[in-house]
Design an enzyme around this catalytic site. Structure first.
Site, mmCIF file in Angstrom:
data_model
loop_
_atom_site.group_PDB
_atom_site.id
_atom_site.type_symbol
_atom_site.label_atom_id
_atom_site.label_comp_id
_atom_site.label_asym_id
_atom_site.label_seq_id
_atom_site.Cartn_x
_atom_site.Cartn_y
_atom_site.Cartn_z
ATOM 1 C CG ASN A 10 -1.819 1.178 1.332
ATOM 2 O OD1 ASN A 10 -1.879 1.979 0.385
ATOM 3 N ND2 ASN A 10 -2.541 1.312 2.419
ATOM 4 C CE LYS A 12 -0.478 3.752 4.425
ATOM 5 N NZ LYS A 12 -0.254 3.920 5.825
ATOM 6 C CG HIS A 81 -5.935 1.803 5.276
ATOM 7 N ND1 HIS A 81 -5.472 2.859 6.011
ATOM 8 C CD2 HIS A 81 -4.887 0.935 5.155
ATOM 9 C CE1 HIS A 81 -4.190 2.648 6.317
ATOM 10 N NE2 HIS A 81 -3.818 1.482 5.805
ATOM 11 C CD GLU A 83 -3.272 6.109 6.753
ATOM 12 O OE1 GLU A 83 -3.321 6.300 5.530
ATOM 13 O OE2 GLU A 83 -2.228 5.770 7.343
ATOM 14 C CD GLU A 153 -3.511 -2.696 7.447
ATOM 15 O OE1 GLU A 153 -2.407 -2.931 6.962
ATOM 16 O OE2 GLU A 153 -4.124 -1.632 7.245
ATOM 17 N N GLY A 159 2.275 2.155 10.817
ATOM 18 C CA GLY A 159 3.189 3.288 10.665
ATOM 19 C C GLY A 159 3.875 3.699 11.951
ATOM 20 C CB SER A 198 5.184 -1.797 12.060
ATOM 21 O OG SER A 198 4.737 -0.464 12.271
ATOM 22 N N GLY A 219 2.677 -1.039 4.391
ATOM 23 C CA GLY A 219 2.761 0.376 4.056
ATOM 24 C C GLY A 219 4.207 0.769 3.813
ATOM 25 N N GLY A 220 4.831 1.364 4.820
ATOM 26 C CA GLY A 220 6.172 1.948 4.689
ATOM 27 C C GLY A 220 7.196 1.030 4.036
HETATM 28 C C1 PEP Z 1 -0.799 0.342 6.230
HETATM 29 O O1 PEP Z 1 -0.832 1.550 6.089
HETATM 30 O O2 PEP Z 1 -1.706 -0.383 5.784
HETATM 31 C C2 PEP Z 1 0.339 -0.238 6.940
HETATM 32 C C3 PEP Z 1 0.253 -1.466 7.359
HETATM 33 O O3 PEP Z 1 1.423 0.600 7.115
HETATM 34 P P1 PEP Z 1 2.841 0.207 7.793
HETATM 35 O O4 PEP Z 1 3.285 -1.100 7.171
HETATM 36 O O5 PEP Z 1 3.743 1.347 7.447
HETATM 37 O O6 PEP Z 1 2.603 0.062 9.256
#
Ligand code: PEP
Length: 238
Positions: A10, A12, A81, A83, A153, A159, A198, A219-220
């Site tokens: 993802n 973003k 999600h 967010e 999640e 994040g 994460s 994500g990251g």
């Molecule tokens: C996400 O935004 O769906 C996510 C899991 O981010 P991260 O891996 O950065 O925690």
């Protein structure tokens, strides 16, 4: 029942078209050793077309990060999600409408669920996640529900650099599987439950070793091709 792992990136609002296209070079080179897992990238809307072109014929899916409940079209889509739920204020009911719309239009939805830290601290994490599932699956028959991918999640892990331990992730994934069994019987065993929060190359192997962890939503760590490839590599069965 054996489920293929799905490793979903993802991005973003990150990556330009040039960066997204560059990402594909090392990814293509790594694909022969990643064939046992399914790969999907959810880029920003600007990059969807360029990335889909660059990945044509590779089998890597390109999806959208959200959708509206009116008619639309892509192949995979993220729904609910954290967010969207906690920053944009989407309720369980809105998430359910989007899920129905995605399934109606033949998309593969990744339905995100997960609790806030305050909800976990109060011991309510399972109740919160089950309520999210109940509302989302409320109108779905088993044959349709089989087409959904779920991503657990925990909001406190997204994040933040703080991951759920493999034990805590498996405990929630097992509860989600049990909930699905209660509602859909054996169809529950076909539904993939991804973990997100994460995920990094150094914690992916421990998480994917758990019975009900069927892949990741990242994500990251998905922004760097080497780390995305390393996480996908951890999901290749040995
Ligand atoms: C996400 O935004 O769906 C996510 C899991 O981010 P991260 O891996 O950065 O925690």
């Amino acid at each position: 029942m054996s489920r293929r792992s799905l490793i979903a990136a993802n991005w973003k609002m990150n990556h330009t078209v040039a960066k997204a296209t560059e990402f594909v070079v090392p990814l293509r080179a790594a694909l022969p050793r990643l064939t046992p897992v399914d790969l999907a990238i959810f880029p920003s809307f600007f990059c969807v077309h360029a990335l889909a072109e660059a990945l044509k014929g590779t089998g890597v899916a390109v999806g959208a990060q959200d959708l509206h409940w009116e008619t639309s079209g892509a192949t995979m889509v993220l729904i609910g999600h954290s967010e969207r739920r906690h920053v944009m204020g989407e309720s369980n009911e809105i998430v359910a409408r989007k899920l129905s719309a995605a399934l109606r239009d033949g998309l593969v939805p990744i339905l995100c669920v997960g609790e806030l830290l305050s909800e976990r601290d109060a011991g309510n994490e399972t109740t919160v996640v089950e309520k999210q599932l109940e509302t989302a699956f409320h109108t779905l028959a088993a044959a349709v529900a089989a087409g959904v991918v779920i991503a657990y999640e925990p909001v406190w892990a997204i994040g933040t650099g703080r991951t759920a331990s493999p034990h805590d992730a498996e405990s929630m994934h097992g509860s989600v599987r049990a909930w699905l069994h209660g509602r859909y019987g054996d169809v529950a065993d076909e539904i993939r439950i991804l973990y997100g929060g994460s995920v990094k190359p150094d914690n992916a192997a421990g998480l994917i070793a758990e019975r009900n962890v069927d892949g990741f939503l990242i994500g990251g760590a998905s922004l760097d091709p080497a780390s995305y490839i390393a996480i996908a590599g951890a999901a290749v069965p040995r």
